[in-house]
Each structure stands twice: as C-alpha cells, then as structure tokens.
Scaffold this motif. Structure first.
Motif, PDB file in Angstrom:
ATOM      1  N   ILE A   1       0.847  -1.209   0.000  1.00 37.07           N
ATOM      2  CA  ILE A   1       0.000   0.000   0.000  1.00 37.07           C
ATOM      3  C   ILE A   1       0.878   1.254   0.000  1.00 37.07           C
ATOM      4  N   ARG A   2       1.961   1.221   0.763  1.00 41.06           N
ATOM      5  CA  ARG A   2       2.871   2.389   0.758  1.00 41.06           C
ATOM      6  C   ARG A   2       3.504   2.555  -0.629  1.00 41.06           C
ATOM      7  N   GLY A   3       3.786   1.434  -1.280  1.00 39.84           N
ATOM      8  CA  GLY A   3       4.386   1.498  -2.614  1.00 39.84           C
ATOM      9  C   GLY A   3       3.470   2.176  -3.623  1.00 39.84           C
ATOM     10  N   ILE A   4       2.205   1.735  -3.683  1.00 44.05           N
ATOM     11  CA  ILE A   4       1.304   2.345  -4.687  1.00 44.05           C
ATOM     12  C   ILE A   4       0.951   3.778  -4.309  1.00 44.05           C
ATOM     13  N   THR A   5       1.036   4.100  -3.024  1.00 46.98           N
ATOM     14  CA  THR A   5       0.776   5.489  -2.608  1.00 46.98           C
ATOM     15  C   THR A   5       1.802   6.427  -3.233  1.00 46.98           C
ATOM     16  N   ARG A   6       3.074   6.008  -3.203  1.00 54.08           N
ATOM     17  CA  ARG A   6       4.118   6.871  -3.782  1.00 54.08           C
ATOM     18  C   ARG A   6       3.964   6.973  -5.296  1.00 54.08           C
ATOM     19  N   VAL A   7       3.601   5.842  -5.937  1.00 48.84           N
ATOM     20  CA  VAL A   7       3.400   5.875  -7.392  1.00 48.84           C
ATOM     21  C   VAL A   7       2.234   6.815  -7.737  1.00 48.84           C
ATOM     22  N   ALA A   8       1.134   6.672  -6.994  1.00 46.94           N
ATOM     23  CA  ALA A   8      -0.034   7.517  -7.276  1.00 46.94           C
ATOM     24  C   ALA A   8       0.277   8.987  -7.027  1.00 46.94           C
TER      25      ALA A   8
END
Ligand SMILES: NC(=O)c1ccc[n+]([C@@H]2O[C@H](COP(=O)([O-])OP(=O)(O)OC[C@H]3O[C@@H](n4cnc5c(N)ncnc54)[C@H](O)[C@@H]3O)[C@@H](O)[C@H]2O)c1
Length: 248
Positions: free
Chosen positions: A158-165
């Motif tokens: 979830i932290r990973g896709i947060t940074r991508v988004a």
C-alpha cells in the motif's frame, strides 16, 4: 468554518475500530460520509447516531465490483467525492513459514486490492474536486514485526502504490498519503490486557508514553490530510504513533 465543510468522503472499515472514530470525526468536521463495512449492526447503529450526513453501505471489499459500487453510491448520495480513506483491514498473524495462500488472500483482499481498486475507481471524481486519498499502513510493516508477514507485505505494498499515485496523479491535483496509527481499539485493548508485559514494553518504546486515542490522537490527523490545510503534502507516510518510529 469547519475543516471539512461541504467535502464528501468515502471511509472503508468505517463502522469499527479506528474507522468508526474517523466516520464520527469527519461528520463532526462538516463532511458528508459514505462509510463501508461488513459489520451490519455497527454500521446501522452509527448511521442512526450520526444522522443524514452519514450513509452506511454494507459491502465486502473483497467482492468483485465493490469499488465501483462504492464510488457510485457516494456519488448518488452526495454528488461528489473529495476524500477516499482506505482504512479497512482483516488479517491473521502467522509465522512466515506458515503463511499460505489463505492467509495472504485474507489481508490482500481486504486491504491492498480494495485500496488500489478504489483509488482507480475514484480517480475521475477525485480529479474533479482536487481531492485527497489517505491510505492506512502499519509500523508492523516498517519494523518487520514477527508473525506479521502477510500483513507487513500488504501494508508495504500500500505504501508502494501510494508513492506511485502521488507521482502519477499529482498533475491531476490529487494528493495521496499514508498514515500508520497506533491506537487503542478493542483489538489493541485485548492484546494489552492479555499480554501486559509485552504491552508495557511496547509503550516504553513510545516517546509520548501511551497508546494513541482514536478520537483525540488519530482522527484529527486524518481530518487534516482530508482538509485543504494539507494541500501541499503528498506521497508521505506519517506515523501517528507517539514517535515510536521516526522516518527519514
Ligand atoms: N489499531 C492499531 O493500533 C493499528 C496499528 C497499525 C495499523 N492499523 C491500521 O489501521 C486500520 C484500522 O485498524 P483497526 O485497528 O481499527 O482495525 P479493526 O479490525 O478494529 O477494524 C477494521 C474494520 O474494517 C472492517 N472490514 C474488515 N474487512 C472488511 C471487508 N472485507 N470489507 C468491508 N469492511 C471490512 C471491519 O468490519 C472493521 O469494522 C487498518 O488498516 C490497520 O491495519 C491499526
């Protein structure tokens, strides 16, 4: 003026634990809230308690199409979406050697996958309002707590896709941040009463010396990330844990 006047929020897991406190705080701050949960009794009682600015939707986030149904329900009820709070989670601790597909599916289908699907489903509506997404992760993921393999994996994903988004959707005016709470829910209360020595040790590692209170320590910070006061903050992980973990 209240911090969230005229804003519309979706809150997942919004009938229990921290989510219940968030739904209550958002409505108190002037927002209209569509809150989602599988706990029908808790959801209906909270809806009744909070009145017309809180709408309960009983949907299992693991069900196919749930993200689109939730988005459509929020738009039908309140006409816009300013904030998406991905708070729901269901997981079972297990040693890494025992983590199997069922254990992985439980947490990924209740947290990571619905977080991504709801972010995708609400992107258009959030671009229209220059909205804010608040995702929930955990110190257990950052620390690599024993017996939290599947949970840590889902929360760090979830932290990973947060940074991508944050990078992809910043140009659309959408902000995306993560909070990692440490709060006195029923589950944490049970743990601290069942394992008092472990709990005392954990609290001793918290500079502010206590487990967070949902209403006074956690919810106001999440309201801040939904409000225009945080309009220049995106892609961040913020610890709401009394200083237990200090990110750089
Ligand atoms: N409590 C803490 O100290 C703590 C620490 C670190 C991270 N977190 C994170 O904060 C968030 C809230 O935690 P909590 O302690 O309040 O959890 P909780 O278990 O008390 O509440 C979770 C809520 O989500 C709902 N839910 C679970 N699966 C669902 C599904 N498939 N569909 C719809 N609703 C579903 C549950 O019914 C419940 O109301 C979670 O993301 C958790 O990982 C909490």
């Amino acid at each position: 003026m209240q911090q969230l006047t005229d804003k519309v929020a979706i809150i997942t897991g919004g009938a229990g634990g921290i989510g219940r406190g968030l739904t209550t705080a958002f409505v108190a701050a002037g927002a209209k809230v569509l809150f989602v949960d599988v706990d029908d009794e808790a959801g209906l009682s909270l809806e009744q308690e909070l009145g017309e600015n809180a709408r309960f939707l009983n949907i299992d986030l693991a069900a196919p199409g749930s993200a689109e149904s939730i988005r459509d329900a929020a738009l039908a009820a309140f006409g816009r979406i300013d904030t998406l709070v991905n708070n729901a989670n269901s997981s079972t601790p297990a040693p890494l050697l025992d983590v199997d597909d069922a254990n992985l599916d439980q947490v990924f289908e209740s947290s990571f996958r619905p977080t991504l699907k709801l972010m995708q489903a609400c992107h258009g509506a959030l671009a229209e309002t220059k909205g804010s997404i608040i995702n929930f992760a955990s110190g257990a993921g950052l620390n690599g707590d024993p017996n939290q393999g599947s949970y840590a994996a889902a929360k760090e994903a979830i932290r990973g896709i947060t940074r991508v988004a944050a990078n992809e959707w910043g140009p659309n005016g959408i902000r995306v941040n993560v909070v990692c709470p440490f709060a006195l829910t029923d589950g944490v209360r049970w743990w601290s009463e069942t394992y008092p020595e472990q709990a005392a040790h954990t609290v001793s590692t918290v500079p502010l010396g206590r487990i967070g209170d949902i209403a006074t320590d956690i919810a106001p910070a999440v309201v801040f990330f939904a409000s225009d006061a945080s309009q220049y903050i995106t892609g961040q992980t913020i610890m709401l844990d009394g200083g237990g973990i200090k990110l750089r």
